[in-house]
Write a protein that holds these residues in place. Structure first.
Motif, PDB file in Angstrom:
ATOM      1  N   ARG A 165     -28.579  78.672  10.475  1.00 12.10           N
ATOM      2  CA  ARG A 165     -29.853  78.689   9.748  1.00 12.10           C
ATOM      3  C   ARG A 165     -30.901  77.753  10.357  1.00 12.10           C
ATOM      4  O   ARG A 165     -31.774  77.255   9.664  1.00 12.10           O
ATOM      5  N   SER A 191     -34.271  82.432   3.138  1.00 16.21           N
ATOM      6  CA  SER A 191     -33.401  81.591   3.953  1.00 16.21           C
ATOM      7  C   SER A 191     -32.013  81.610   3.341  1.00 16.21           C
ATOM      8  O   SER A 191     -31.868  81.540   2.112  1.00 16.21           O
ATOM      9  N   PRO A 192     -30.955  81.704   4.154  1.00 15.98           N
ATOM     10  CA  PRO A 192     -29.598  81.742   3.599  1.00 15.98           C
ATOM     11  C   PRO A 192     -29.160  80.414   2.975  1.00 15.98           C
ATOM     12  O   PRO A 192     -28.242  80.390   2.169  1.00 15.98           O
ATOM     13  N   THR A 193     -29.807  79.300   3.350  1.00 17.22           N
ATOM     14  CA  THR A 193     -29.327  77.989   2.896  1.00 17.22           C
ATOM     15  C   THR A 193     -30.380  77.148   2.191  1.00 17.22           C
ATOM     16  O   THR A 193     -30.036  76.250   1.431  1.00 17.22           O
ATOM     17  N   LYS A 215     -37.962  87.774   3.807  1.00 16.41           N
ATOM     18  CA  LYS A 215     -36.577  87.342   3.969  1.00 16.41           C
ATOM     19  C   LYS A 215     -36.365  85.974   3.317  1.00 16.41           C
ATOM     20  O   LYS A 215     -37.190  85.079   3.472  1.00 16.41           O
ATOM     21  N   SER A 248     -31.850  87.733  -2.508  1.00 22.22           N
ATOM     22  CA  SER A 248     -31.640  86.311  -2.286  1.00 22.22           C
ATOM     23  C   SER A 248     -30.176  86.088  -1.917  1.00 22.22           C
ATOM     24  O   SER A 248     -29.322  86.956  -2.151  1.00 22.22           O
ATOM     25  N   PRO A 249     -29.815  84.934  -1.313  1.00 21.00           N
ATOM     26  CA  PRO A 249     -28.427  84.698  -0.880  1.00 21.00           C
ATOM     27  C   PRO A 249     -27.402  84.808  -2.004  1.00 21.00           C
ATOM     28  O   PRO A 249     -26.259  85.190  -1.761  1.00 21.00           O
ATOM     29  N   ASP A 250     -27.799  84.475  -3.246  1.00 20.56           N
ATOM     30  CA  ASP A 250     -26.860  84.591  -4.362  1.00 20.56           C
ATOM     31  C   ASP A 250     -26.951  85.937  -5.068  1.00 20.56           C
ATOM     32  O   ASP A 250     -26.218  86.205  -6.015  1.00 20.56           O
ATOM     33  N   PRO A 303     -25.453  90.717  -1.468  1.00 21.73           N
ATOM     34  CA  PRO A 303     -24.592  89.835  -0.658  1.00 21.73           C
ATOM     35  C   PRO A 303     -23.136  89.824  -1.083  1.00 21.73           C
ATOM     36  O   PRO A 303     -22.258  89.467  -0.282  1.00 21.73           O
ATOM     37  N   LYS A 304     -22.842  90.222  -2.322  1.00 18.41           N
ATOM     38  CA  LYS A 304     -21.457  90.302  -2.773  1.00 18.41           C
ATOM     39  C   LYS A 304     -20.937  91.740  -2.765  1.00 18.41           C
ATOM     40  O   LYS A 304     -19.823  92.003  -3.227  1.00 18.41           O
ATOM     41  N   CYS A 342     -35.462  92.412   0.423  1.00 20.97           N
ATOM     42  CA  CYS A 342     -34.171  91.735   0.593  1.00 20.97           C
ATOM     43  C   CYS A 342     -33.710  91.115  -0.720  1.00 20.97           C
ATOM     44  O   CYS A 342     -34.495  90.877  -1.639  1.00 20.97           O
TER      45      CYS A 342
END
Length: 383
Positions: A3, A361-363, A359, A305-307, A244-245, A303
């Motif tokens: 990242r 950020s993944p972190t 997009k 979100s990461p969660d 993401p899951k 997109c």
């Protein structure tokens, strides 16, 4: 994956690299390709791949950006998507030639990588792998969504080697889905305005096939996802993303008349059919929202979100943050019996042109967006 770099694919042959925390420009690859750069995918912390309308894929090393690691040749039209299976180290690409191609990066040299055509379908727009690489989803400009179940990328697909589980709502002809070596019709012109040749006959659809304990490897399911407001006019699926899951798929759809645009969320419904001829029901529309339909003819990439609790969606000259409810709950905690509207959490407008991509950020608590005139914006919440 670490990242530390934000990469930007540009229309005029360029790739831009930024430090996403300081917003500083790191480097410009001014002639990364000979035509528009469409997609970028990191393979690990240093290697990344780019694809282009020049029909090639390029591999790059962050430690030595002056030259490409290698250039991959195999597509015959614009290459639009790159996916990567970290378990097998296989690169998967798709393009407007209708082909999905597998590249073996384990045996990569300066001359390229061994590759094979894995799948072919007419009107191919986008291709994605689920996070566990157990499924491949393919969207088309004619409104179909194809799902390859129990995915095996090492297995060579030949004519008739993938049984069609079913065609939901609309049948699809065998001429629309062909073997990897087929010389079927090619995608020509603007993908959002292609017309299919009418409803194919059901007699061309393979009989559903079901093995005990689940579907066979690389079994194909053909769906016509329900889209609100379509009024039997047909749709083009322009953007395809996955939760993401692996719980759901996120689609951006536009009507064939290009006068309506929707963001839709579909929950995956697993389970073998009770009878061989009964529907598999892999997708169920859970949430949707109508979009601004600004910048007609351009594809807007949205997109999760990461969660997986929020969706960032291009909306006119900005982006909208959308949730499944007003509290940004998990999808599994707010599944309605019937399709419900996505909730607008916040709108962010900083561009002077139509936003085409966004997009998370993944972190970090950060979102990036890019617009048609080339401006990149970074957003961070203030605490």
């Amino acid at each position: 994956p670490c990242r530390s770099v934000l990469t930007v694919a540009c229309e005029q042959t360029e790739v831009l690299l930024f430090d996403p925390i300081s917003s500083k420009h790191i480097k410009t690859l001014s002639e990364a390709h000979e035509d528009c750069v469409n997609n970028i995918r990191f393979l690990d912390n240093r290697l990344f791949a780019t694809c282009s309308d020049d029909t090639t894929i390029a591999l790059w090393d962050l430690r030595k950006l002056n030259t490409k690691v290698c250039t991959l040749h195999g597509h015959t039209s614009w290459v639009k998507n790159i996916e990567y299976d970290t378990n097998t180290r296989l690169l998967v690409t798709s393009g407007f030639d209708g082909n999905v191609i597998i590249w073996d990066t384990n045996r990569c040299t300066e001359d390229g990588c061994p590759h094979k055509k894995f799948f072919h379908t007419r009107f191919l727009m986008r291709m994605r792998l689920t996070p566990d690489c157990s499924k491949m989803l393919i969207s088309t400009s004619s409104g179909y969504l194809l799902i390859l179940h129990d995915l095996d990328l090492n297995k060579s697909l030949e004519v008739g080697s993938y049984p069609i589980l079913r065609a939901r709502r609309t049948a699809i002809s065998s001429s629309d889905i062909t073997s990897p070596g087929s010389s079927g019709p090619r995608t020509i012109g603007s993908p959002c305005h292609q017309n299919d040749s009418g409803p194919p006959s059901e007699k061309h659809v393979s009989r559903p096939f079901q093995r005990e304990g689940g579907s066979p490897q690389n079994s194909l399911e053909v769906l016509t996802p329900e889209v609100p407001g379509e009024r039997d006019r047909g749709n083009c699926i322009t953007s395809l993303q996955l939760h993401p899951k692996g719980w759901a798929t996120l689609l951006r759809c536009s009507s064939n008349r290009d006068d309506q645009e929707w963001t839709c969320v579909y929950e995956f419904q697993e389970g073998a059919p009770v009878r061989p001829v009964s529907p598999r029901c892999s997708l169920r529309l859970t949430h949707c929202i109508e979009e601004a339909n600004v910048g007609r003819g351009y594809i807007k990439e949205l997109c999760f979100s990461p969660d997986g609790r929020m969706i960032s969606s291009p909306h006119g000259f900005g982006i909208r943050l959308l949730g499944f409810d007003a509290h940004c709950s998990e999808l599994v905690d707010c599944l309605p019996k019937e399709a419900s509207p996505l909730k607008e959490i916040r709108s962010l407008y900083s561009h002077k042109d139509v936003v085409l991509t966004t997009k998370f950020s993944p972190t970090h608590c950060q979102i990036a967006s890019g617009c048609l005139s080339g401006r990149v914006s970074l957003y961070q919440p203030k605490f």
